[in-house]
Design a protein around this motif. Structure first.
Motif, PDB file in Angstrom:
ATOM      1  N   GLY A 115       0.789  -1.230   0.000  1.00 24.92           N
ATOM      2  CA  GLY A 115       0.000   0.000   0.000  1.00 24.92           C
ATOM      3  C   GLY A 115       0.815   1.271   0.000  1.00 24.92           C
ATOM      4  N   SER A 116       2.139   1.160  -0.062  1.00 30.36           N
ATOM      5  CA  SER A 116       3.000   2.344  -0.078  1.00 30.36           C
ATOM      6  C   SER A 116       3.067   2.917  -1.494  1.00 30.36           C
ATOM      7  N   THR A 117       2.991   4.236  -1.606  1.00 25.12           N
ATOM      8  CA  THR A 117       3.064   4.881  -2.910  1.00 25.12           C
ATOM      9  C   THR A 117       4.492   4.829  -3.438  1.00 25.12           C
ATOM     10  N   VAL A 118       4.659   4.303  -4.641  1.00 23.87           N
ATOM     11  CA  VAL A 118       5.991   4.198  -5.224  1.00 23.87           C
ATOM     12  C   VAL A 118       6.170   5.123  -6.424  1.00 23.87           C
ATOM     13  N   ALA A 119       5.061   5.605  -6.998  1.00 25.27           N
ATOM     14  CA  ALA A 119       5.175   6.455  -8.181  1.00 25.27           C
ATOM     15  C   ALA A 119       3.837   7.124  -8.465  1.00 25.27           C
ATOM     16  N   VAL A 120       3.889   8.129  -9.334  1.00 23.61           N
ATOM     17  CA  VAL A 120       2.679   8.675  -9.948  1.00 23.61           C
ATOM     18  C   VAL A 120       2.891   8.600 -11.454  1.00 23.61           C
ATOM     19  N   ALA A 121       1.789   8.487 -12.201  1.00 25.01           N
ATOM     20  CA  ALA A 121       1.925   8.299 -13.637  1.00 25.01           C
ATOM     21  C   ALA A 121       0.691   8.815 -14.362  1.00 25.01           C
ATOM     22  N   ARG A 122       0.885   9.131 -15.621  1.00 25.11           N
ATOM     23  CA  ARG A 122      -0.238   9.486 -16.482  1.00 25.11           C
ATOM     24  C   ARG A 122      -0.690   8.216 -17.196  1.00 25.11           C
ATOM     25  N   ALA A 123      -1.941   7.823 -16.947  1.00 29.46           N
ATOM     26  CA  ALA A 123      -2.464   6.565 -17.475  1.00 29.46           C
ATOM     27  C   ALA A 123      -2.757   6.664 -18.973  1.00 29.46           C
ATOM     28  N   ARG A 124      -2.428   5.618 -19.700  1.00 26.73           N
ATOM     29  CA  ARG A 124      -2.735   5.567 -21.128  1.00 26.73           C
ATOM     30  C   ARG A 124      -4.083   4.894 -21.383  1.00 26.73           C
ATOM     31  N   LEU A 125      -4.628   4.258 -20.343  1.00 25.19           N
ATOM     32  CA  LEU A 125      -5.925   3.605 -20.446  1.00 25.19           C
ATOM     33  C   LEU A 125      -6.852   4.164 -19.382  1.00 25.19           C
TER      34      LEU A 125
END
Length: 342
Positions: free
Chosen positions: A307-317
């Motif tokens: 449950g630890s946040t490892v990244a943020v990203a812009r989703a392609r789907l």
């Protein structure tokens, strides 16, 4: 010229009854006036609700009353800052922010251009959350978060977070001078010293110090009780200095990594975590669960199995598309260029 973001919490600039401590603000103006020769500066200041609550009859602190207190207090707060900065011929500007200013790249770029125009004209922006209209679900957790968003998004060299206790304290109550890495052992020594007036505490400051240092930003947690508290903390003589990590993220990655408003979250398996660490794209086969309702192109939080946040990203789907393709091979959920590891 380097960018410097300095955040002052409610407890640091107000009296116990919530009224503004003008002597402290006068001292802030004196020190910042000296620093502006070397830095583009953003001040992030709490205190509006505390300053205005005395004008609200029967103040209990519910949401409507806090918004009304902020509407009164914002004017009082800026007037006091303006009075003391004007002694150094420094104009100040109010910058009221909401989370969506950091969620949408175009809005963020408009915010950044506005602040840069203020700097160009010798004006110091004083930022605060727009409490009068901010939706409860979309609020910043506190102004430590707002200050960090600005520092990361604007590519600041240094982020300074003021606290009434003067720095990170060890178990014996002494200030720790240097922290090389914000890990579980550091969080383990935090005391719950959140003030009655403010929202944040040391745990909040450490959370955002961790994000900022991972983006290559020097962080200082300091106090104003010692003479020249800002100037000396910037030199590493007082408070707690957090060592920045080696990082060279692009402007777009800084914006993504600054905590731009996430529309959902993905839990990924251990193999996918390792793949991200090798700077690979995120594939659907590594996603275990999908939470939230997001469209393609929106920013999502990526968590490991704990449950630890490892990244943020812009989703392609979109979330709907991804849910139908979870176990499929070679389906790209987020491209490596749109992923920022935290």
């Amino acid at each position: 010229m380097s960018v410097l973001v300095i955040k002052f919490g409610t407890a640091s600039i107000t009296m116990p009854d919530g009224s503004l401590n003008e002597a402290v603000i006068a001292d802030i103006a004196r020190q910042v006036a000296e620093l502006r020769r070397s830095y583009h500066i953003v001040l992030v200041s709490s205190g509006a609700v505390g300053a205005g609550k005395g004008f609200i009859q029967g103040y209990r602190g519910d949401i409507a009353q806090r918004k009304a207190a902020a509407a009164v207090g914002n004017l009082l707060l800026l007037n006091v800052y303006n009075r003391y900065f004007s002694q150094y011929d420094i104009p100040v500007a109010q910058t009221l922010c909401e989370r969506h200013h950091f969620a949408d790249r175009q809005q963020f770029l408009q915010l950044k251009e506005t602040v840069q125009e203020l700097w160009k004209n010798g004006i110091i922006p004083i930022a605060n959350e727009n409490d009068v209209v901010s939706d409860r679900e979309l609020k910043f957790s506190d102004n430590d978060e707002l200050a960090t968003l600005m520092a990361v998004g604007f590519g600041a060299s240094t982020l300074m977070l003021c606290t009434s206790v003067g720095g990170l304290l060890d178990e014996e109550g002494h200030i720790i001078s240097t922290v090389n890495q914000v890990d579980e052992s550091v969080f383990g020594i935090v005391r719950d010293e959140k003030s009655a007036l403010g929202l944040g505490g040391m745990a909040s400051k450490l959370t955002f110090a961790k994000l900022a240092t991972r983006m290559g930003i020097q962080v200082a947690i300091f106090g104003l009780k010692q003479p020249d508290g800002i100037l000396r903390a910037l030199r590493g003589e007082t408070g707690t200095a957090f060592t920045p990590q080696i990082a060279s993220p692009s402007a777009r990655q800084r914006w993504l990594g600054s905590g731009s408003l996430t529309a959902g979250s993905l839990q990924i398996d251990a193999g996918a975590v390792k793949a991200l660490g090798r700077r690979n794209s995120l594939l659907a086969v590594g996603v275990r669960t999908v939470e939230g309702d997001f469209a393609a192109g929106e920013v999502v939080e990526i968590c490991d199995e704990a449950g630890s946040t490892v990244a943020v990203a812009r989703a392609r789907l979109s979330s709907a598309q991804l849910s139908m393709q979870l176990n499929q091979q070679n389906v790209e959920v987020a491209n490596a260029n749109d992923i920022v590891l935290l």
